[in-house]
Design a protein around this motif. Structure first.
Motif, PDB file in Angstrom:
ATOM      1  N   MET A 157       0.830  -1.204   0.000  1.00 33.84           N
ATOM      2  CA  MET A 157       0.000   0.000   0.000  1.00 33.84           C
ATOM      3  C   MET A 157       0.865   1.254   0.000  1.00 33.84           C
ATOM      4  O   MET A 157       0.619   2.198  -0.746  1.00 33.84           O
ATOM      5  N   ASP A 158       1.895   1.270   0.857  1.00 37.96           N
ATOM      6  CA  ASP A 158       2.761   2.453   0.959  1.00 37.96           C
ATOM      7  C   ASP A 158       3.470   2.749  -0.355  1.00 37.96           C
ATOM      8  O   ASP A 158       3.747   3.905  -0.679  1.00 37.96           O
ATOM      9  N   PHE A 159       3.784   1.687  -1.128  1.00 34.24           N
ATOM     10  CA  PHE A 159       4.465   1.894  -2.413  1.00 34.24           C
ATOM     11  C   PHE A 159       3.488   1.947  -3.578  1.00 34.24           C
ATOM     12  O   PHE A 159       3.879   1.825  -4.715  1.00 34.24           O
ATOM     13  N   PHE A 160       2.205   2.101  -3.277  1.00 34.07           N
ATOM     14  CA  PHE A 160       1.140   2.201  -4.300  1.00 34.07           C
ATOM     15  C   PHE A 160       1.137   1.004  -5.239  1.00 34.07           C
ATOM     16  O   PHE A 160       0.730   1.118  -6.381  1.00 34.07           O
ATOM     17  N   ASP A 161       1.616  -0.156  -4.744  1.00 28.66           N
ATOM     18  CA  ASP A 161       1.585  -1.369  -5.565  1.00 28.66           C
ATOM     19  C   ASP A 161       0.232  -2.042  -5.333  1.00 28.66           C
ATOM     20  O   ASP A 161       0.140  -3.074  -4.670  1.00 28.66           O
ATOM     21  N   TYR A 162      -0.829  -1.407  -5.883  1.00 26.71           N
ATOM     22  CA  TYR A 162      -2.183  -1.878  -5.597  1.00 26.71           C
ATOM     23  C   TYR A 162      -2.458  -3.294  -6.105  1.00 26.71           C
ATOM     24  O   TYR A 162      -3.147  -4.058  -5.436  1.00 26.71           O
ATOM     25  N   PRO A 163      -1.966  -3.709  -7.278  1.00 34.90           N
ATOM     26  CA  PRO A 163      -2.208  -5.093  -7.702  1.00 34.90           C
ATOM     27  C   PRO A 163      -1.660  -6.112  -6.696  1.00 34.90           C
ATOM     28  O   PRO A 163      -2.304  -7.111  -6.392  1.00 34.90           O
ATOM     29  N   LEU A 164      -0.483  -5.825  -6.147  1.00 37.03           N
ATOM     30  CA  LEU A 164       0.070  -6.730  -5.142  1.00 37.03           C
ATOM     31  C   LEU A 164      -0.809  -6.716  -3.885  1.00 37.03           C
ATOM     32  O   LEU A 164      -1.136  -7.766  -3.322  1.00 37.03           O
ATOM     33  N   ALA A 165      -1.194  -5.481  -3.471  1.00 36.31           N
ATOM     34  CA  ALA A 165      -2.063  -5.364  -2.301  1.00 36.31           C
ATOM     35  C   ALA A 165      -3.329  -6.186  -2.517  1.00 36.31           C
ATOM     36  O   ALA A 165      -3.785  -6.914  -1.620  1.00 36.31           O
ATOM     37  N   MET A 166      -3.893  -6.090  -3.719  1.00 35.11           N
ATOM     38  CA  MET A 166      -5.117  -6.821  -4.012  1.00 35.11           C
ATOM     39  C   MET A 166      -4.897  -8.327  -3.907  1.00 35.11           C
ATOM     40  O   MET A 166      -5.729  -9.051  -3.345  1.00 35.11           O
ATOM     41  N   SER A 167      -3.782  -8.816  -4.429  1.00 39.28           N
ATOM     42  CA  SER A 167      -3.569 -10.270  -4.357  1.00 39.28           C
ATOM     43  C   SER A 167      -3.392 -10.700  -2.893  1.00 39.28           C
ATOM     44  O   SER A 167      -3.852 -11.778  -2.501  1.00 39.28           O
ATOM     45  N   ILE A 168      -2.783  -9.831  -2.083  1.00 34.21           N
ATOM     46  CA  ILE A 168      -2.651 -10.171  -0.658  1.00 34.21           C
ATOM     47  C   ILE A 168      -4.025 -10.211   0.002  1.00 34.21           C
ATOM     48  O   ILE A 168      -4.353 -11.138   0.755  1.00 34.21           O
TER      49      ILE A 168
END
Ligand SMILES: Nc1ncnc2c1ncn2[C@@H]1O[C@H](COP(=O)(O)OP(=O)(O)O)[C@@H](O)[C@H]1O
Ligand SMILES: [Mg+2]
Lengths: 271, 266
Positions: free
Chosen positions: A235-246
């Motif tokens: 989230m902090d690095f705006f890596d939303y696709p990764l956040a979503m998979s988590i």
């Protein structure tokens, strides 16, 4: 004649509301005012809610599709999260049993130990798990062990109370019958009371595991191990696709543990 | 575990009057709140006897019996049980006395979720403490075998692993008897052991109970509101009325119809 009867029932018809004293009325008013004021304190804002909807859609569109780049790493982290929950819950259950035996009214007959045990369990239960995690991060360092300890303490607070109540509710006659054969009180508890309370113990333990799985996800946010920290970094690095998979994997984990609990409880109630 | 039983009075030539007194109750009294139930209960029981305690409903039979093992704390009086002053002993000695006395409750009081074999094994808890005595699967082979033998004696070895809550009332009471036998008791006290069973099962269980106690030389003290049972399965009858023992006589000399009239049941 009819008239008279009507008159009488008019007089005795109860009012819609019971009469309250003016003091009660003032207290009601203050309570109501406090609730209204709380909406301000809670920052409730319909305009922000309105603006939030497109922002949410924006987040979803940027997060979709979930990233599969770090699937293995996230998977391991999810596994670690569940292992924390499992070990914390198991150790917590084992440690809560003696506290529950001492904290069940009239089971051992020691008043002082009863109060001591009840106080420890209440303390463990009332302090939130995130606070325990912060404390354990300071005492045993960053990492999953701190989170496991936090879950253990939380489980003791939960199971210590409900195990004790389950044992208080058990029919005492079988254990009294064993005491009548010259058995020690502790033997009578383990041979008669605990078997009777076992279905309740198992149900409570499964709830504890579900609860622990949900908290273990959060505990990572304060560095106490598990997948939470990965989510925060993404989230902090705006890596939303990764956040979503988590998020999807957390969802799957919690759901799986819940379904397992439902299934196991049904088995126990039937059996 | 102590191995008694064999030396107990099997076909002893001694007459009952010459035998050792195993239970002596003197001036026993008990009140609940403002209600005096027992005023002055006095009686002796000798080794190997079978004694019935009768009386109408609510007269205090159960209370008297419970007091004899201190399952209810009496107000006043003296109880000498197996050469121990029961009301004076400390917790440990109380356990030592209790383990030699089997107690059969009106409701069997088995552990419902444990199997018959485990329930019988629990009879040895007074002698052996700890996790190995909690479940039949954990205990020593010797104990397991003995528990199984006790089940055999009450004719239930074929359902040793059946859970107690799946047994019929009569079967449960048999398991309770087996559990008492597991204690290797010198005395068995039974509070209306067949009152909650149907007459046929009740008859069979009284029969079994009586013959087991006689063959092992176990002293038996039981309460009953069934005069016929009381006369049939006892050597002596004690009756309670008004908080006192009002009758103490040989069963052979008593007449059921007379007793029924005297101790009216309704
Ligand atoms: N725990 C108790 N508290 C108050 N009264 C009791 C209690 N137990 C028994 N009683 C009373 O004592 C009397 C004798 O009871 P009990 O010994 O059960 O009679 P019995 O077995 O002869 O039918 C009854 O009137 C009963 O109401
Ligand atoms: Mg009774």
């Amino acid at each position: 004649m009819d008239n008279v009867r009507n008159q009488r029932s008019e007089d005795t018809l109860p009012g819609r509301f019971e009469r309250t004293s003016s003091l009660t009325f003032i207290l009601y008013f203050i309570a109501l005012a406090f609730v209204v004021w709380s909406f301000t304190g809670a920052g409730w804002s319909f305009s922000a809610l309105g603006q939030g909807v497109p922002a949410m859609l924006d987040f979803l569109s940027r997060a979709w599709p979930p990233s599969t780049d770090r699937l293995a790493a996230v998977g391991l982290s999810i596994l670690e999260t569940f292992q924390m929950a499992l070990v914390g819950t198991l150790v917590g259950i084992v440690l809560s049993l003696p506290l529950a035996i001492l904290g069940a009214k009239g089971l051992t007959g020691s008043r002082s130990l009863y109060f001591l045990s009840r106080s420890i369990v209440a303390l463990f239960r009332t302090v939130p798990d995130l606070v325990w995690a912060l404390i354990f991060v300071i005492t045993v360092g960053l990492g999953p062990f701190a989170g496991t300890l936090a879950i253990m303490v939380d489980t003791i607070g939960f199971c210590g109370r409900f195990f004790a109540e389950a044992m208080e509710d058990v029919d005492k006659a079988p254990s009294e019958a064993l005491v009548a054969t010259g058995a020690k009180r502790l033997d009578a508890i383990f041979a008669a009371v605990i078997p009777a309370a076992m279905p309740a113990f198992i149900t409570t333990s499964l709830f504890a595991l579900e609860k622990a799985t949900r908290s273990s996800v959060i505990l990572g946010l304060v560095g106490a191990g598990g997948v939470g920290i990965e989510l925060k970094v993404a989230m902090d690095f705006f890596d939303y696709p990764l956040a979503m998979s988590i998020i999807v994997m957390i969802f799957a984990l919690v759901l799986a543990v819940e379904r397992l609990g439902v299934w196991a409880r049904k088995k126990i109630i039937e059996g | 575990m102590s191995q008694v039983g064999s030396e107990a009075g099997q076909g002893s030539p001694m007459s009952i009057e010459q035998r050792h007194i195993v239970l002596q109750v003197q001036g026993l009294s008990k009140r609940f709140a403002d209600k005096t139930v027992l005023e002055d209960i006095t009686f002796d029981i000798r080794q190997g006897e079978s004694v019935a305690l009768i009386g109408s409903n609510g007269v205090g039979k159960s209370t008297a019996l419970y007091c004899c093992l201190r399952l209810i704390e009496p107000e006043n009086g003296r109880i000498q049980l197996l050469d121990q002053n029961l009301l004076g002993v400390k917790a440990k000695s109380l356990r030592m006395v209790r383990r030699e006395v089997g107690f059969i409750f009106q409701k069997h009081n088995l552990v419902p979720r444990a199997c018959a074999l485990t329930n019988v094994l629990h009879g040895a808890l007074g002698y052996q403490s700890g996790p190995r005595q909690w479940l039949h699967c954990l205990t020593k082979s010797k104990n397991r075998k003995r528990a199984y033998e006790m089940l055999e004696r009450v004719g239930l070895n074929h359902i040793a692993l059946q859970r107690a809550d799946k047994l019929s009332g009569g079967q449960s009471q048999r398991v309770a008897i087996a559990r008492a036998l597991m204690q290797n008791p010198k005395i068995i006290m039974a509070d209306e052991p067949v009152a909650s069973l149907d007459p046929i099962a009740g008859e069979a269980i009284m029969q079994l109970f009586f013959s087991l106690c006689k063959s092992d030389g176990i002293t038996l003290l039981f309460t009953s509101h069934n005069i016929e049972h009381a006369l049939q399965y006892s050597d002596r009858v004690l009756a309670i009325a008004g908080g006192k023992i009002t009758l103490d006589a040989c069963s052979a000399e008593l007449d059921a119809a007379d007793l029924n009239q005297q101790y009216h049941y309704g």
